[in-house]
Design a protein around this motif. Structure first.
Motif, PDB file in Angstrom:
ATOM      1  N   GLN A  10       0.801  -1.215   0.000  1.00 13.59           N
ATOM      2  CA  GLN A  10       0.000   0.000   0.000  1.00 13.59           C
ATOM      3  C   GLN A  10       0.834   1.265   0.000  1.00 13.59           C
ATOM      4  O   GLN A  10       0.357   2.316  -0.366  1.00 13.59           O
ATOM      5  N   GLY A  11       2.075   1.219   0.360  1.00 18.15           N
ATOM      6  CA  GLY A  11       2.904   2.417   0.408  1.00 18.15           C
ATOM      7  C   GLY A  11       3.266   2.954  -0.960  1.00 18.15           C
ATOM      8  O   GLY A  11       3.649   4.104  -1.092  1.00 18.15           O
ATOM      9  N   ASN A  12       3.156   2.178  -2.018  1.00 22.68           N
ATOM     10  CA  ASN A  12       3.559   2.628  -3.347  1.00 22.68           C
ATOM     11  C   ASN A  12       2.494   3.469  -4.040  1.00 22.68           C
ATOM     12  O   ASN A  12       2.763   4.023  -5.088  1.00 22.68           O
ATOM     13  N   GLY A  13       1.318   3.575  -3.497  1.00 18.71           N
ATOM     14  CA  GLY A  13       0.260   4.347  -4.133  1.00 18.71           C
ATOM     15  C   GLY A  13       0.574   5.822  -4.195  1.00 18.71           C
ATOM     16  O   GLY A  13       0.375   6.475  -5.221  1.00 18.71           O
ATOM     17  N   VAL A  14       1.091   6.384  -3.124  1.00 16.48           N
ATOM     18  CA  VAL A  14       1.410   7.808  -3.072  1.00 16.48           C
ATOM     19  C   VAL A  14       2.545   8.123  -4.042  1.00 16.48           C
ATOM     20  O   VAL A  14       2.507   9.115  -4.762  1.00 16.48           O
ATOM     21  N   ALA A  15       3.548   7.257  -4.069  1.00 13.73           N
ATOM     22  CA  ALA A  15       4.667   7.479  -4.982  1.00 13.73           C
ATOM     23  C   ALA A  15       4.204   7.402  -6.436  1.00 13.73           C
ATOM     24  O   ALA A  15       4.644   8.191  -7.277  1.00 13.73           O
ATOM     25  N   GLY A  16       3.301   6.481  -6.735  1.00 14.35           N
ATOM     26  CA  GLY A  16       2.775   6.372  -8.094  1.00 14.35           C
ATOM     27  C   GLY A  16       1.971   7.590  -8.508  1.00 14.35           C
ATOM     28  O   GLY A  16       2.088   8.060  -9.637  1.00 14.35           O
ATOM     29  N   ILE A  17       1.164   8.099  -7.592  1.00 16.72           N
ATOM     30  CA  ILE A  17       0.365   9.296  -7.894  1.00 16.72           C
ATOM     31  C   ILE A  17       1.275  10.499  -8.106  1.00 16.72           C
ATOM     32  O   ILE A  17       1.073  11.294  -9.024  1.00 16.72           O
ATOM     33  N   ASN A  18       2.300  10.637  -7.278  1.00 19.48           N
ATOM     34  CA  ASN A  18       3.242  11.749  -7.438  1.00 19.48           C
ATOM     35  C   ASN A  18       3.997  11.646  -8.761  1.00 19.48           C
ATOM     36  O   ASN A  18       4.223  12.655  -9.437  1.00 19.48           O
ATOM     37  N   GLU A  19       4.387  10.447  -9.131  1.00 20.16           N
ATOM     38  CA  GLU A  19       5.097  10.262 -10.399  1.00 20.16           C
ATOM     39  C   GLU A  19       4.187  10.574 -11.589  1.00 20.16           C
ATOM     40  O   GLU A  19       4.612  11.223 -12.549  1.00 20.16           O
TER      41      GLU A  19
END
Length: 101
Positions: free
Chosen positions: A24-33
């Motif tokens: 679940q931690g990769n969602g924020v990084a994906g949205i920012n990217e």
């Protein structure tokens, strides 16, 4: 044997639950990217819209000149429509750039 199968099944369920919490931690990084990728495409897109507006203006100028030279009474209507199209493209590009960036 039945007790060992239950232990393996319990271990599998625990591993699945733990792996879901780590993913679940990769969602924020994906949205920012994705946000950064979209904003990096905006400046070239706005420049492209400005170039299209310039081409539309040149084509419109030639069409209006041809109508004016031939004495067509509908020249002012044609000039207004081509000029309006150019203004719309420029204003739309500027508003989109201001709104999204």
């Amino acid at each position: 044997m039945k007790k060992q199968t239950k232990k393996v099944l319990l271990l599998g369920v625990v591993l699945l639950a733990v792996s879901e919490t780590f993913a679940q931690g990769n969602g924020v990084a994906g949205i920012n990217e994705a946000t950064q990728m979209v904003t990096s495409y905006f400046a070239p897109a706005v420049q492209l819209i400005y170039a299209i507006g310039a081409v539309v203006g040149l084509i419109g100028g030639v069409k209006v000149y041809n109508k004016f030279s031939s004495g067509d009474p509908d020249t002012s209507k044609t000039a207004a429509s081509w000029f309006g199209a150019c203004i719309f493209l420029i204003v739309a590009a500027t508003i989109l750039q201001a709104f999204f960036l």
